[in-house]
Design an enzyme around this catalytic site. Structure first.
Site, PDB file in Angstrom:
ATOM      1  N   ASP A  42       0.825  -1.200   0.000  1.00 54.44           N
ATOM      2  CA  ASP A  42       0.000   0.000   0.000  1.00 54.44           C
ATOM      3  C   ASP A  42       0.866   1.260   0.000  1.00 54.44           C
ATOM      4  O   ASP A  42       1.941   1.297   0.600  1.00 54.44           O
ATOM      5  CB  ASP A  42      -0.896   0.005   1.243  1.00 54.44           C
ATOM      6  CG  ASP A  42      -1.746   1.244   1.341  1.00 54.44           C
ATOM      7  OD1 ASP A  42      -2.680   1.384   0.534  1.00 54.44           O
ATOM      8  OD2 ASP A  42      -1.459   2.096   2.208  1.00 54.44           O
ATOM      9  N   GLU A  74       0.953  -0.572  -5.338  1.00 56.64           N
ATOM     10  CA  GLU A  74      -0.037   0.478  -5.531  1.00 56.64           C
ATOM     11  C   GLU A  74       0.710   1.784  -5.779  1.00 56.64           C
ATOM     12  O   GLU A  74       1.183   2.435  -4.846  1.00 56.64           O
ATOM     13  CB  GLU A  74      -0.941   0.612  -4.304  1.00 56.64           C
ATOM     14  CG  GLU A  74      -2.072   1.617  -4.523  1.00 56.64           C
ATOM     15  CD  GLU A  74      -2.559   2.283  -3.254  1.00 56.64           C
ATOM     16  OE1 GLU A  74      -3.726   2.702  -3.230  1.00 56.64           O
ATOM     17  OE2 GLU A  74      -1.781   2.400  -2.297  1.00 56.64           O
TER      18      GLU A  74
END
EC number: 2.4.1.18
Length: 664
Positions: free
Chosen positions: A333, A387
């Site tokens: 993330d 990401e």
């Protein structure tokens, strides 16, 4: 180049992108920096994967003599372990001893601790003291009455024994992004056990092959969606125990589902008692000092990736989840935030120079390369997904190549941005050229995962794609007997956008749970602003199971379109080739493998003899979005076969429909 032209296995960034030529030295320097950092960390005496075993040294462990407990707290002057076993008093026999390098150690006899005992560290430092949950704690729970957190001695007499091996990595990951807590229909926090029993079978039946689990690591605030992590080595206690999570992973493997989890190494919660904020009285044990150590937009702290002890902690965390829970990889993330000192905030990446120079945190880039090295050494079949919205070159290129950071996939975040921008435009004005460009816009040296929408689009006040398309009609016109042009449009375009995204996806596809059937509501976790309601932190599975509602049509279509590509192992090795793009007629046709994907996005016009050039052959219908089982209007005869004439194929293409043909 026709649709059977194969991508080379692992093309190098420099070979694929001549625009990178001026940055050849910078790319090479990144690769060299990663290799040199690995050598410094290991001293040449072990592999980097062996170095990443801090979880086996630190934390609470049983050994032949009883228990040994170690923590790293370089700024501490005194540490005492207290808990149920000391009646929460500070006792002399539980004082930890200081060791070189900032480590602390305590040895206890076997009878001193029992499974289920709660404990904390009473830590002292120059000028202060405070209770702390150990950084390496493997089980952390919150007291329902007081709201306070504590570590738990987790040593069951019969530890969970895995029964199923991990399934082999699929040629095309079809990822079902999931959140355990909100996976139940009841307005409550769901558990690992409930997810295993109720949700896993749904995912397998829906046709997905990979689960991406959010919020698995310990996080104090439920509404953070798991992105304000406090306990990096503990599962979120509100969902269940470590063994219950193991049982979930094992059951998924038994159903043929691989499991990846969100790895949040981009930042950490500010919490001090249960988190790492001022863990040993110092803000700089794990994090940068001053403003560089704070993420103002996220209200969190930022790791110092140049510090060997921090690298030891984070790399060990990567290995721990692979070793302990047999997960199959990670979705990293906030990678954009990690790689740039500006964290991507308010930044538009318009030049290759943006990927190099003083704005780049080269220490963070190096860490990502080291993490991928560890993960793929420990589990060569593990999957890592980045990401990143910036488009950093080399992010998903192999580590051995100049500038390669080693991720297996990057998320194609521009695709969902494109769809949600189109929702602001009447669909008769949708620019198909821009649409197709965005669907296929990816670096040739990297693999990517596309998605029409994920959890981001529906968090706190946002709307899912189906809600954006149908708006208020969602509330009263989703019944099969309802007559609503708004819902007809929404259902048709929802199917078409998802099929276009899947059919053009580089190497994988992702869906957030419930979106496959057009889950209507936004996501809003319990908070003061909504009076701590759970009504929007759940999934209404019954909508898709109700034969009187149109949601079931979307679910059936989603499963059918997944099966269309799952049955073709060479699909992702084949480049989509544009056959026809007609802006006036709103027709988009492209070829991939031996499939033709034909879309008529026009809101009104149907074409009874739409002709285009193809190679000679016979074509049969594979998928028709207008079929009645998918909530369509049945304007085409099912199972039709089409024959070419003079290398041309003529089709009936009803408005707002998609047709997939296969060459025999």
């Amino acid at each position: 180049m026709n649709c059977f032209t194969r991508l080379s296995n692992e093309p190098a960034p420099l070979a694929c992108d001549p625009c990178l030529a001026p940055y050849r030295d910078a790319l090479a320097a990144r690769t060299l920096r990663t290799a040199e950092t690995a050598r410094k960390l290991t001293g040449g005496r072990m592999s980097l994967a062996d170095f990443a075993s801090g979880h086996e040294y630190f934390g609470l462990h049983r050994d032949a003599a009883g228990w040994v407990f170690r923590e790293w707290a370089p700024n501490a002057t005194r540490i005492i372990v207290r808990g149920d076993f000391t009646n929460w008093e500070e006792r002399p026999g539980f004082v930890m001893k200081s060791k070189p390098g900032g480590a602390w150690e305590l040895r206890l006899p076997a009878e001193a601790l029992r499974h289920g005992d709660h404990y904390l560290l009473s830590m002292e430092w120059e000028g202060g003291r405070g209770d702390r949950v150990p950084a390496y704690a493997r089980c952390v729970v919150q007291d329902e009455a007081t709201g306070l957190f504590s570590a738990v001695v987790y040593a069951p007499e019969r530890p969970y024994a895995f029964r199923h091996p991990s399934p082999p990595a699929p040629a095309m990951p079809l990822v079902y992004e999931s959140h355990v807590g909100m996976a139940q229909e009841e307005p409550k926090v769901g558990s690992f056990a409930e997810f295993r029993v109720k949700t896993l079978p749904r995912i397998a039946k829906a046709g997905y092959n990979t689960i991406q689990l959010m919020a698995v690591m310990g996080h104090p605030y439920y509404g953070s969606f798991g992105y304000h992590v406090a306990n990096f080595f503990a599962v979120a206690g509100r969902f269940g125990t470590p063994d219950e999570f193991k049982e979930l992973v094992d059951a998924a493997h038994g159903l043929g589902l691989r499991v990846i989890i969100d790895l949040v190494h981009s930042h950490a919660t500010r919490n001090e008692v249960e988190g790492l904020g001022r863990y040993d009285g110092s803000r700089t044990a794990f994090f940068h000092a001053g403003a560089r150590g704070e993420h103002a937009a996220w209200d969190s702290l930022l790791f110092d990736y140049a510090k060997p002890e921090v690298l030891h902690f984070l790399l060990s965390n990567c290995r721990y989840w692979l070793d302990e829970f047999r997960i199959d990889g990670f979705r990293f993330d906030g990678v954009t935030s990690m790689m740039y000192l500006h964290h991507g905030l308010g930044k538009t990446f318009t030049s290759y120079a943006d990927y190099f120079g003083p704005d780049v945190d080269e220490d963070a880039v190096c860490y990502l390369g080291l993490a991928n090295t560890v993960i793929h050494t420990v589990r060569p079949d593990a999957v890592t997904v980045a990401e990143d919205v910036s488009g950093m070159p080399g992010l998903a290129a192999p580590l051995g190549q100049p500038g390669g950071i080693g991720f297996d996939y990057r998320l194609a975040m521009g695709v969902t941005d494109m769809w949600f921008k189109l929702f602001d435009i009447p669909d008769e004005n949708w620019p198909l050229g821009w649409m197709y460009h965005e669907l296929c816009n990816r670096r040739r040296d990297e693999r990517s995962i596309s998605y029409a929408e994920c959890h981001d689009q529906a968090i706190v006040g946002g709307k899912t794609a189906i809600f954006r398309l149908a708006d208020a009609a969602m509330y009263d016109a989703m019944h099969v007997s309802s007559a609503s042009l708004a819902v007809d449009r929404a259902v048709a375009l929802h199917k078409m956008m998802r099929l276009a995204t899947l059919a053009s996806a580089g190497h994988g596809y992702l869906n957030f749970m419930g979106n496959e059937f057009g889950h209507p509501e936004w996501i809003d976790f319990p908070r003061e602003g909504n009076h701590w309601s759970m009504m929007h932190a759940r999934r209404l599975w019954s909508l898709a199971e109700n034969p009187d509602l149109r949601y079931r049509f979307l679910a059936v279509f989603d499963r059918a379109m997944l099966e269309t590509v799952k049955s073709r192992p060479e699909f992702t090795r084949c480049i989509p080739q544009l056959v026809r793009l007609d802006e006036t007629a709103k027709i988009l046709i492209f070829e991939r493998d031996d499939l033709y994907f034909c879309f008529n996005f026009h809101p009104e016009r149907s074409y009874f003899d739409y002709a285009f050039e193809v190679r000679e052959g016979v074509f049969e219908t594979v998928l028709d979005s207008d079929a009645p089982e998918f909530g369509g209007f049945a304007r085409r005869e099912p199972g039709q076969t089409y024959f070419t004439r003079n290398s041309r194929l003529s089709l009936y293409l009803p408005n707002r429909s998609a047709l997939v043909l296969k060459r025999r």
